[in-house]
Design a protein around this motif. Structure first.
Motif, PDB file in Angstrom:
ATOM      1  N   HIS A 208       0.840  -1.201   0.000  1.00  0.00           N
ATOM      2  CA  HIS A 208       0.000   0.000   0.000  1.00  0.00           C
ATOM      3  C   HIS A 208       0.880   1.257   0.000  1.00  0.00           C
ATOM      4  CE1 HIS A 208      -3.496   2.484   1.388  1.00  0.00           C
ATOM      5  NE2 HIS A 208      -2.540   3.163   1.983  1.00  0.00           N
ATOM      6  N   GLU A 209       1.888   1.277   0.857  1.00  0.00           N
ATOM      7  CA  GLU A 209       2.782   2.435   0.923  1.00  0.00           C
ATOM      8  C   GLU A 209       3.615   2.567  -0.346  1.00  0.00           C
ATOM      9  OE1 GLU A 209       2.611   4.841   3.102  1.00  0.00           O
ATOM     10  OE2 GLU A 209       1.039   3.754   4.180  1.00  0.00           O
TER      11      GLU A 209
ATOM     12  N   GLY B  70       2.523   1.783  -3.220  1.00  0.00           N
ATOM     13  CA  GLY B  70       1.561   2.404  -4.130  1.00  0.00           C
ATOM     14  C   GLY B  70       1.526   3.914  -3.969  1.00  0.00           C
ATOM     15  N   HIS B  71       1.539   4.387  -2.725  1.00  0.00           N
ATOM     16  CA  HIS B  71       1.561   5.836  -2.495  1.00  0.00           C
ATOM     17  C   HIS B  71       2.812   6.462  -3.123  1.00  0.00           C
ATOM     18  CE1 HIS B  71      -1.973   6.591  -0.167  1.00  0.00           C
ATOM     19  NE2 HIS B  71      -1.617   5.828   0.865  1.00  0.00           N
TER      20      HIS B  71
ATOM     21  N   HIS C 228       1.494   8.679  -5.916  1.00  0.00           N
ATOM     22  CA  HIS C 228       1.146   9.979  -5.346  1.00  0.00           C
ATOM     23  C   HIS C 228       2.332  10.818  -4.897  1.00  0.00           C
ATOM     24  CE1 HIS C 228      -2.349   7.205  -4.257  1.00  0.00           C
ATOM     25  NE2 HIS C 228      -2.714   7.893  -5.324  1.00  0.00           N
TER      26      HIS C 228
ATOM     27  N   HIS D  97      -6.905   8.677  -2.751  1.00  0.00           N
ATOM     28  CA  HIS D  97      -5.530   8.163  -2.771  1.00  0.00           C
ATOM     29  C   HIS D  97      -5.425   6.857  -1.990  1.00  0.00           C
ATOM     30  CE1 HIS D  97      -3.399  12.229  -3.798  1.00  0.00           C
ATOM     31  NE2 HIS D  97      -4.185  11.791  -4.763  1.00  0.00           N
ATOM     32  N   GLU D  98      -6.131   6.782  -0.869  1.00  0.00           N
ATOM     33  CA  GLU D  98      -6.099   5.543  -0.071  1.00  0.00           C
ATOM     34  C   GLU D  98      -6.683   4.375  -0.869  1.00  0.00           C
ATOM     35  OE1 GLU D  98      -4.503   5.142   2.852  1.00  0.00           O
ATOM     36  OE2 GLU D  98      -3.898   7.211   2.480  1.00  0.00           O
TER      37      GLU D  98
ATOM     38  N   GLU E 131      -6.798   4.126  -4.129  1.00  0.00           N
ATOM     39  CA  GLU E 131      -5.858   3.827  -5.209  1.00  0.00           C
ATOM     40  C   GLU E 131      -4.668   3.017  -4.686  1.00  0.00           C
ATOM     41  OE1 GLU E 131      -4.903   7.660  -6.805  1.00  0.00           O
ATOM     42  OE2 GLU E 131      -6.848   7.867  -7.805  1.00  0.00           O
ATOM     43  N   ALA E 132      -4.172   3.361  -3.507  1.00  0.00           N
ATOM     44  CA  ALA E 132      -3.050   2.618  -2.923  1.00  0.00           C
ATOM     45  C   ALA E 132      -3.476   1.195  -2.566  1.00  0.00           C
ATOM     46  CB  ALA E 132      -2.503   3.346  -1.697  1.00  0.00           C
TER      47      ALA E 132
END
Length: 199
Positions: free
Chosen positions: A44-45, A47-48, A52, A62-63, A65-66
Motif C-alpha cells: 500500500h505504501e 503504491g503511495h 502519489h 488516494h487511499e 488507489e493505494a
C-alpha cells in the motif's frame, strides 16, 4: 520497522516519504503482529510512493488507489484469477493464503472485486470468516515466523552486472548497506553453519 515512542504517533500503522535521498517506508512493529497485514501495508505504501509522491496523507481517493495497487501488486489479476474459487471454499482460500502470502479476507475481497462472488455472498463469507477466526482458525500469522521475500530477479541482475565490472562491495557502498545485508538480499548467504578449525 521502527517503534514509535509517543502514544499519539503509535496510532500510525505505516507511512512513506520520498522527500529523503531515498524513498522510505516505515511500518511499526506494534501493528505488525500479522504478516499478511504487514505485506499489504508495505505494498500500500509502495503504491503511495509510485502513484502519489509526497502528497499530504488522508485523501480517501488516494487511499483507495493505494489499496488497489497493493491488491494488484500482491495478487495480479491475470495470475490469481484462474486459482480463485467460483464459490466460497475456505479450504482453497487457506491454501491460496499460504501460496500467495495474503490473508483470506483479502482473497475474499479479490473474489468480490473480480466478479466471482456477489456482494451478498461476500458478506456471508466475511461473517463466516469472523466466526472461524473466533474459533482460532485463520488466526494472525506473527511476522517473526515469516522468512521474508526471496527475490530471484535481483540475484540474476547482480550476476549480469558482475559480468560488466560490478562488485559486491561496490553495490554495498552504493546502497550504504553492509556487505552481509546485500548478500542476504541477493540470496548469496549460505544456510550452512560456519565451521572453524580449533587447535
Amino acid at each position: 520497522m521502527l517503534p514509535f515512542e509517543r502514544a499519539e504517533a503509535a496510532r500510525i500503522a505505516a507511512f512513506s516519504t520520498s522527500r529523503l535521498p531515498r524513498p522510505l517506508i516505515v511500518l511499526t512493529p506494534d501493528r505488525a503482529d500479522d504478516v499478511y497485514w504487514y505485506r499489504f501495508s508495505a505494498a500500500h505504501e509502495l503504491g503511495h510512493l509510485i502513484l502519489h509522491g509526497d502528497t499530504p496523507p488522508g485523501d480517501q481517493q488516494h487511499e483507495r488507489e493505494a489499496d488497489a495497487f497493493a491488491a494488484e501488486f500482491l495478487t495480479p489479476r491475470m495470475s490469481i484469477s484462474p486459482e480463485l474459487p467460483s464459490r466460497v471454499d475456505f479450504t482453497v482460500l487457506a491454501r491460496l493464503q499460504t501460496a500467495w502470502g495474503v490473508s483470506v479476507k483479502s482473497l475474499l475481497y479479490r473474489c468480490r472485486e473480480l466478479g466471482l462472488f456477489s456482494a451478498p455472498t461476500a458478506s456471508r463469507a466475511y461473517q463466516r470468516l469472523n466466526q472461524l477466526r473466533a474459533q482460532n482458525l485463520f488466526a494472525d500469522e506473527p511476522i517473526g515466523r515469516y522468512p521474508g521475500e526471496k527475490p530471484v530477479l535481483l540475484k540474476q541482475a547482480f550476476e549480469l552486472a558482475t559480468q560488466h565490472g560490478a562488485s559486491l562491495t561496490g553495490l554495498a557502498t552504493e546502497l550504504a548497506w553492509s556487505v552481509d545485508r546485500v548478500e542476504e538480499l541477493l540470496g548469496l548467504l549460505s544456510d550452512r553453519p560456519a565451521l572453524r578449525l580449533v587447535p
